[in-house]
Design a protein around this motif. Structure first.
Motif, mmCIF file in Angstrom:
data_model
loop_
_atom_site.group_PDB
_atom_site.id
_atom_site.type_symbol
_atom_site.label_atom_id
_atom_site.label_comp_id
_atom_site.label_asym_id
_atom_site.label_seq_id
_atom_site.Cartn_x
_atom_site.Cartn_y
_atom_site.Cartn_z
ATOM 1 N N ARG A 139 -1.503 2.213 -11.157
ATOM 2 C CA ARG A 139 -0.756 2.324 -9.911
ATOM 3 C C ARG A 139 0.613 2.975 -10.107
ATOM 4 O O ARG A 139 1.084 3.686 -9.220
ATOM 5 C CB ARG A 139 -0.560 0.942 -9.282
ATOM 6 C CG ARG A 139 -1.858 0.235 -8.937
ATOM 7 C CD ARG A 139 -1.612 -1.042 -8.140
ATOM 8 N NE ARG A 139 -0.824 -2.015 -8.895
ATOM 9 C CZ ARG A 139 0.389 -2.441 -8.542
ATOM 10 N NH1 ARG A 139 0.960 -1.989 -7.436
ATOM 11 N NH2 ARG A 139 1.033 -3.334 -9.286
ATOM 12 N N PHE A 140 1.235 2.719 -11.241
ATOM 13 C CA PHE A 140 2.560 3.263 -11.528
ATOM 14 C C PHE A 140 2.452 4.387 -12.548
ATOM 15 O O PHE A 140 1.593 4.362 -13.432
ATOM 16 C CB PHE A 140 3.485 2.184 -12.096
ATOM 17 C CG PHE A 140 3.901 1.114 -11.123
ATOM 18 C CD1 PHE A 140 3.302 0.989 -9.879
ATOM 19 C CD2 PHE A 140 4.907 0.222 -11.473
ATOM 20 C CE1 PHE A 140 3.687 -0.005 -8.987
ATOM 21 C CE2 PHE A 140 5.301 -0.768 -10.595
ATOM 22 C CZ PHE A 140 4.691 -0.884 -9.353
ATOM 23 N N THR A 141 3.347 5.356 -12.449
ATOM 24 C CA THR A 141 3.413 6.452 -13.404
ATOM 25 C C THR A 141 4.853 6.678 -13.826
ATOM 26 O O THR A 141 5.727 6.878 -12.983
ATOM 27 C CB THR A 141 2.854 7.758 -12.813
ATOM 28 O OG1 THR A 141 1.497 7.562 -12.405
ATOM 29 C CG2 THR A 141 2.900 8.873 -13.854
ATOM 30 N N GLY B 14 0.795 -1.214 0.000
ATOM 31 C CA GLY B 14 0.000 0.000 0.000
ATOM 32 C C GLY B 14 0.827 1.264 0.000
ATOM 33 O O GLY B 14 0.286 2.360 -0.210
ATOM 34 N N MET C 78 5.731 4.662 -8.033
ATOM 35 C CA MET C 78 4.989 3.455 -7.725
ATOM 36 C C MET C 78 4.098 3.706 -6.520
ATOM 37 O O MET C 78 4.581 4.072 -5.450
ATOM 38 C CB MET C 78 5.945 2.293 -7.460
ATOM 39 C CG MET C 78 6.925 2.034 -8.598
ATOM 40 S SD MET C 78 7.994 0.604 -8.288
ATOM 41 C CE MET C 78 8.971 1.239 -6.916
ATOM 42 N N ASN C 79 2.814 3.516 -6.703
ATOM 43 C CA ASN C 79 1.837 3.695 -5.641
ATOM 44 C C ASN C 79 1.058 2.405 -5.422
ATOM 45 O O ASN C 79 1.032 1.528 -6.280
ATOM 46 C CB ASN C 79 0.870 4.827 -5.986
ATOM 47 C CG ASN C 79 1.553 6.162 -6.161
ATOM 48 O OD1 ASN C 79 2.287 6.605 -5.289
ATOM 49 N ND2 ASN C 79 1.294 6.819 -7.294
ATOM 50 N N SER C 80 0.415 2.315 -4.270
ATOM 51 C CA SER C 80 -0.385 1.138 -3.930
ATOM 52 C C SER C 80 0.399 -0.146 -4.179
ATOM 53 O O SER C 80 -0.091 -1.096 -4.794
ATOM 54 C CB SER C 80 -1.690 1.134 -4.737
ATOM 55 O OG SER C 80 -2.456 2.294 -4.476
ATOM 56 N N LEU C 81 1.607 -0.167 -3.693
ATOM 57 C CA LEU C 81 2.494 -1.304 -3.937
ATOM 58 C C LEU C 81 1.952 -2.591 -3.330
ATOM 59 O O LEU C 81 1.341 -2.589 -2.262
ATOM 60 C CB LEU C 81 3.881 -1.011 -3.387
ATOM 61 C CG LEU C 81 4.710 -0.058 -4.253
ATOM 62 C CD1 LEU C 81 5.885 0.494 -3.465
ATOM 63 C CD2 LEU C 81 5.200 -0.786 -5.504
ATOM 64 N N LYS C 82 2.200 -3.679 -4.045
ATOM 65 C CA LYS C 82 1.764 -5.004 -3.633
ATOM 66 C C LYS C 82 2.977 -5.912 -3.473
ATOM 67 O O LYS C 82 4.007 -5.676 -4.095
ATOM 68 C CB LYS C 82 0.819 -5.606 -4.682
ATOM 69 C CG LYS C 82 -0.402 -4.762 -4.994
ATOM 70 C CD LYS C 82 -1.207 -5.384 -6.123
ATOM 71 C CE LYS C 82 -2.434 -4.553 -6.451
ATOM 72 N NZ LYS C 82 -3.220 -5.153 -7.560
ATOM 73 N N ASP D 64 4.912 -6.918 -6.467
ATOM 74 C CA ASP D 64 5.764 -5.936 -7.127
ATOM 75 C C ASP D 64 7.228 -6.106 -6.732
ATOM 76 O O ASP D 64 8.104 -5.447 -7.302
ATOM 77 C CB ASP D 64 5.319 -4.511 -6.797
ATOM 78 C CG ASP D 64 3.953 -4.170 -7.357
ATOM 79 O OD1 ASP D 64 3.670 -4.550 -8.513
ATOM 80 O OD2 ASP D 64 3.166 -3.506 -6.645
ATOM 81 N N SER E 100 4.274 3.741 -1.150
ATOM 82 C CA SER E 100 4.738 4.336 -2.400
ATOM 83 C C SER E 100 6.248 4.448 -2.418
ATOM 84 O O SER E 100 6.903 4.522 -1.370
ATOM 85 C CB SER E 100 4.125 5.731 -2.589
ATOM 86 O OG SER E 100 2.717 5.682 -2.633
ATOM 87 N N VAL F 202 0.519 -3.175 -13.606
ATOM 88 C CA VAL F 202 0.854 -1.952 -12.884
ATOM 89 C C VAL F 202 0.027 -0.758 -13.324
ATOM 90 O O VAL F 202 0.094 0.306 -12.688
ATOM 91 C CB VAL F 202 2.352 -1.609 -13.025
ATOM 92 C CG1 VAL F 202 3.211 -2.796 -12.627
ATOM 93 C CG2 VAL F 202 2.674 -1.165 -14.447
#
Length: 117
Positions: free
Chosen positions: A67-69, A15, A83-87, A90, A17, A64
């Motif tokens: 979630r990723f930019t 969750g 990277m956001n909302s990492l799982k 990842d 970043s 991704v």
């Protein structure tokens, strides 16, 4: 030939970043489409995201997307991966390189990203 240095290694909870940076040693690096790739333990390297020279065309792997930019700062010769909302899935070693295969340079050591559950 241009040298690439990946940075942003870290341990983050699910969750969270993290931002990765891919810095080039020469300005000519920014003239090409640049991609981020990753390799998880026991798996082959896979495509994550790419961005063209002007930043107007980006692509993302389905895993991704949203979630990723990916972005770039040509003045700094640098490409970023936010990277956001990492799982946990990842978790991998992340690499950057030119997306045009014939123009890719030897793969480096990358930067380790570990996402804990």
């Amino acid at each position: 030939q241009v040298q690439l240095v990946e940075s942003g290694v870290g341990l983050v909870q699910a969750g969270g970043s993290l931002r990765l940076s891919c810095a080039a040693s020469e300005r000519t690096f920014s003239a090409y489409t640049i991609g981020w790739f990753r390799q998880a333990p026991g798996k082959e390297r896979e495509f994550v995201a790419s961005i063209n020279w002007s930043g107007t065309n980006t692509r993302y792997a389905d895993s991704v997307k949203g979630r990723f930019t990916i972005s770039r700062n040509n003045a700094r010769y640098t490409v970023y991966l936010e990277m956001n909302s990492l799982k946990p899935e990842d978790t991998a070693v992340y690499f950057c390189n030119r997306e045009i295969t014939r123009l890719q340079i030897p793969w480096g050591q990358g930067t380790q990203v570990t996402v804990s559950s």
